[in-house]
Motif scaffolding. Structure first.
Motif, PDB file in Angstrom:
ATOM      1  N   GLU A  81      -0.781  -3.439  -3.757  1.00  0.00           N
ATOM      2  CA  GLU A  81      -2.205  -3.617  -3.996  1.00  0.00           C
ATOM      3  C   GLU A  81      -3.260  -2.497  -3.603  1.00  0.00           C
ATOM      4  N   SER A  82      -2.249  -1.443  -3.145  1.00  0.00           N
ATOM      5  CA  SER A  82      -3.277  -0.254  -3.012  1.00  0.00           C
ATOM      6  C   SER A  82      -2.463   1.225  -3.149  1.00  0.00           C
ATOM      7  N   LEU A  83      -2.913   2.191  -4.161  1.00  0.00           N
ATOM      8  CA  LEU A  83      -2.306   3.339  -4.378  1.00  0.00           C
ATOM      9  C   LEU A  83      -3.192   4.271  -4.278  1.00  0.00           C
ATOM     10  N   ALA A  84      -2.737   5.313  -3.264  1.00  0.00           N
ATOM     11  CA  ALA A  84      -3.765   6.592  -3.175  1.00  0.00           C
ATOM     12  C   ALA A  84      -2.656   7.668  -3.320  1.00  0.00           C
ATOM     13  N   MET A  85      -3.406   8.631  -4.193  1.00  0.00           N
ATOM     14  CA  MET A  85      -2.795   9.870  -4.647  1.00  0.00           C
ATOM     15  C   MET A  85      -3.912  10.939  -4.242  1.00  0.00           C
ATOM     16  N   GLU A  86      -3.468  12.170  -3.429  1.00  0.00           N
ATOM     17  CA  GLU A  86      -4.533  13.117  -3.319  1.00  0.00           C
ATOM     18  C   GLU A  86      -3.835  14.339  -3.295  1.00  0.00           C
ATOM     19  N   LEU A 110      -7.256   8.564  -6.615  1.00  0.00           N
ATOM     20  CA  LEU A 110      -6.714   9.862  -7.204  1.00  0.00           C
ATOM     21  C   LEU A 110      -7.594  10.668  -6.951  1.00  0.00           C
ATOM     22  N   ARG A 111      -7.278  11.798  -6.105  1.00  0.00           N
ATOM     23  CA  ARG A 111      -8.183  12.630  -5.683  1.00  0.00           C
ATOM     24  C   ARG A 111      -7.632  14.088  -5.756  1.00  0.00           C
ATOM     25  N   TRP A 112      -8.173  14.880  -6.730  1.00  0.00           N
ATOM     26  CA  TRP A 112      -7.716  16.234  -7.069  1.00  0.00           C
ATOM     27  C   TRP A 112      -6.443  16.197  -7.473  1.00  0.00           C
ATOM     28  N   CYS A 113      -5.814  15.399  -8.532  1.00  0.00           N
ATOM     29  CA  CYS A 113      -4.574  15.345  -8.871  1.00  0.00           C
ATOM     30  C   CYS A 113      -4.426  16.035 -10.550  1.00  0.00           C
ATOM     31  N   GLY A 114      -3.369  16.752 -10.484  1.00  0.00           N
ATOM     32  CA  GLY A 114      -3.257  17.382 -11.880  1.00  0.00           C
ATOM     33  C   GLY A 114      -2.992  18.838 -11.626  1.00  0.00           C
ATOM     34  N   SER A 169       0.695  -1.260   0.115  1.00  0.00           N
ATOM     35  CA  SER A 169       0.135   0.188   0.216  1.00  0.00           C
ATOM     36  C   SER A 169       0.833   1.328   0.053  1.00  0.00           C
ATOM     37  N   LEU A 170       0.600   2.213  -0.956  1.00  0.00           N
ATOM     38  CA  LEU A 170       1.418   3.589  -1.087  1.00  0.00           C
ATOM     39  C   LEU A 170       0.228   4.530  -0.964  1.00  0.00           C
ATOM     40  N   SER A 171       0.587   5.495  -0.282  1.00  0.00           N
ATOM     41  CA  SER A 171      -0.308   6.898  -0.283  1.00  0.00           C
ATOM     42  C   SER A 171       0.829   7.937  -0.371  1.00  0.00           C
ATOM     43  N   SER A 172       0.100   8.870  -1.339  1.00  0.00           N
ATOM     44  CA  SER A 172       0.755  10.119  -1.429  1.00  0.00           C
ATOM     45  C   SER A 172      -0.023  11.141  -1.501  1.00  0.00           C
ATOM     46  N   THR A 173       0.212  12.299  -0.676  1.00  0.00           N
ATOM     47  CA  THR A 173      -0.517  13.386  -0.666  1.00  0.00           C
ATOM     48  C   THR A 173       0.124  14.500  -0.962  1.00  0.00           C
ATOM     49  N   ARG A 174      -0.398  15.633  -1.767  1.00  0.00           N
ATOM     50  CA  ARG A 174       0.175  16.899  -1.682  1.00  0.00           C
ATOM     51  C   ARG A 174       1.569  16.925  -2.485  1.00  0.00           C
ATOM     52  N   ALA A 175       1.997  15.863  -3.306  1.00  0.00           N
ATOM     53  CA  ALA A 175       3.440  15.682  -3.647  1.00  0.00           C
ATOM     54  C   ALA A 175       3.372  16.294  -4.948  1.00  0.00           C
TER      55      ALA A 175
END
Length: 562
Positions: A255-260, A282-286, A232-238
């Motif tokens: 198995e788990s990827l989260a980006m916000e 993928l939350r508000w990315c780009g 599981s990997l989570s990345s926020t505000r990167a």
């Protein structure tokens, strides 16, 4: 603060007698369960003053296994900060160290506190945690100042979970190769992009869950790509660019990827090889979403996301959810200058995406991901862009159990029919999409939860679409219907990345499996009850009629207004 109870704070005899007498018939196990709900300071200072029995139970080992303390605040006198920290350390060593299994400590240091005194007090805390807590398995440290995750944490070789957060800046330069028991690690660099993992840092080799908040480099740290067992990997505000996210393809066990709130979406070439992924968020990315987060424009309550899940693996919600600061604007402009490169799902050739075609690029990436990740059981998506329709690959997700679509309603609002509906159990949809897709949703014979209007366009009429209520009353599997107000009517405008997550909010997030409580948000108003009918009369009279009809037809159907 955590020393022996002071007699001057003792309850009066009448109160003490009443308290002890009213609980005299309760067994110790029940009292311990009640005491466990109290804050740590109250348990240690107030309970021992009631009676001898409560004093004995206040020091019970079961109440000392999980410790959570907040030391200091903005309103606290500066002179009390260090004495209270030292008092906690003394109490930890004398009373709790032998029993502590999980410790959470939030330290708020007021301005003007002696730097040398603070260093000495923190050294005592480190010494107590490293050498006096043999059973310590979980540690969470929060500091309102700059912090450095250094080598002393490597002495905690029994840790299985570690969270370090700084409100200002966090620098990680530790050599953690000896922490072979550590499975979960969360690093939070504050509300901006102020987390830095230095090139010489060594992450624990056996990590299975990693959450990073505010990572400031343009590329995914090389140490992350080397974690061969990461699940599981989570990345926020990167600040990562699309090219900087290509090393994600090396995480074949993921198995788990989260980006916000990140500056770029992962490229389709990286997502396509992650065939083991069971959770993708993928939350508000780009660039567009990052710019909107900076300007503070209102969006749907709670934001929205793309999340895909399979099996019982959690969604890996990031820690320290929060909107990107002005730091975001510079990073998004640097990462999006000249456009971003995306891969076409048919030919595998990179397509140059300029700012005027970001919706097309996003749609192509989503379609490419869905065509490769057919094992998904949960899918959430949100964007500031309006897509032409739902991606055709959605129909091929035959294991899908949960679906959440946020952001602007697609030009073609109707959901695609197909075998993907066979196992669908929960859905969150804009009201326009739900109303246009009722015939399609009739094929979802396992659909138990439906939320309509959660991502409605600002200014939409409230309440939405009475036909949704009538359909719900005639769809036997449905147990719960939520009608959500659009953002303009809630008065709770939130920026992308700033709203609360529907998933979990901390590292080591709770399981987001299909059998858990559901992806629908907590409710504040029950439409089917009399308490809400007054507010509904201010909206749409036809919805009142639909609600009465639904109550008569299916009294067990829970209809709620959020």
């Amino acid at each position: 603060m955590f020393g022996s109870p002071q007699r001057k704070g003792r309850l009066d005899s009448g109160t003490a007698g009443a308290s002890a007498g009213s609980s005299g018939g309760l067994p110790d196990e029940v009292l311990l369960a009640i005491f466990a709900q109290l804050p740590l300071e109250q348990r240690q200072r107030a309970l021992p003053l009631v009676c001898r029995r409560w004093r004995r139970l206040a020091g019970h080992p079961s109440l000392l296994e999980h410790l959570s303390a907040t030391l200091g605040s903005a309103s606290q006198p500066r002179a009390l900060c260090l004495p209270r920290l030292r008092a906690f350390v003394r109490w930890l060593r004398r009373r709790a160290a032998a029993h502590a299994v999980a410790v959470r400590l939030a330290l708020h240091v007021p301005d003007g506190v002696s730097r040398s005194g603070l260093r000495l007090a923190l050294a005592e805390l480190k010494e107590a945690l490293a050498h006096s807590c043999p059973q310590l398995a979980s540690l969470s440290l929060e500091l309102n100042q700059q912090a450095r995750a250094a080598g002393w944490l490597a002495q905690l070789q029994g840790l299985t979970s570690l969270r370090v957060a700084s409100a200002e800046r966090l620098r990680v330069a530790a050599q953690w190769q000896a922490c072979t028991a550590l499975r979960e690690l969360a690093l939070n660099g504050g509300p901006g992009r102020r987390l830095r993992i230095t090139p010489d840092a060594v992450l624990p080799p056996c990590l299975t869950r990693l959450a990073l908040a505010g990572e400031r480099s343009e590329a995914l740290p090389a140490q992350v790509a080397e974690l061969s067992g990461l699940l599981s990997l989570s990345s926020t505000r990167a600040r990562h660019t699309a090219a900087g996210l290509l090393p994600l393809s090396q995480l074949t066990t993921l198995e788990s990827l989260a980006m916000e709130g990140c500056a770029a979406l992962p490229p389709a070439a990286a997502l396509a090889v992650l065939t083991s992924v069971k959770a993708l968020q993928l939350r508000w990315c780009g660039p567009a979403a990052t710019r909107q987060a900076t300007t503070g424009q209102a969006t749907s309550p709670g934001g929205s996301s793309l999340t895909c899940t399979s099996g019982s693996v959690g969604s890996g919600s990031p820690v320290g959810s929060g909107g990107a600061t002005s730091d975001s604007a510079s990073s998004s402009s640097s990462s999006s200058s000249g456009g971003s490169s995306e891969t076409d799902s048919s030919g595998g050739q990179p397509t140059r995406c300029g700012s005027d075609s970001s919706a097309d690029c996003e749609f192509a990436l989503l379609q490419s991901a869905l065509s490769s990740l057919t094992q998904l059981t949960l899918l959430r998506f949100a964007s500031t862009q309006q897509h032409p329709a739902f991606p055709p690959g959605l129909a091929g997700l035959v294991r899908l159990q949960r679906f959440d679509w946020g952001g602007p309603t697609p030009v073609e609002p109707r959901l695609p029919p197909g075998p993907w509906l066979a196992r669908l159990r929960a859905a969150i949809l804009p009201a326009d999409v739900a109303a246009a897709s009722l015939a399609v949703l009739s094929a979802a014979w396992q659909l138990e939860e439906l939320e309509a209007g959660g991502h409605a366009t600002a200014g939409s009429a409230w309440p939405p679409h009475p036909e949704i209520v009538r359909w719900a009353a005639r769809h036997p599997p449905l147990q719960r219907l939520v009608l959500s107000r659009p953002p303009a009517t809630t008065g709770r405008g939130e920026s992308p990345g700033c709203g609360p997550s529907r998933s979990s909010s901390t590292a080591g997030s709770p399981d987001d499996s299909p059998s858990s409580a559901g992806i629908l948000r907590s409710d504040s108003e029950v439409c089917s009850g009399s308490s809400s009918e007054g507010s509904l009369r201010q909206g749409n009279v036809s919805l009142e009629a639909a609600l009465r009809e639904a109550r008569e037809l299916r009294p067990a159907l829970a209809v709620r207004c959020h």
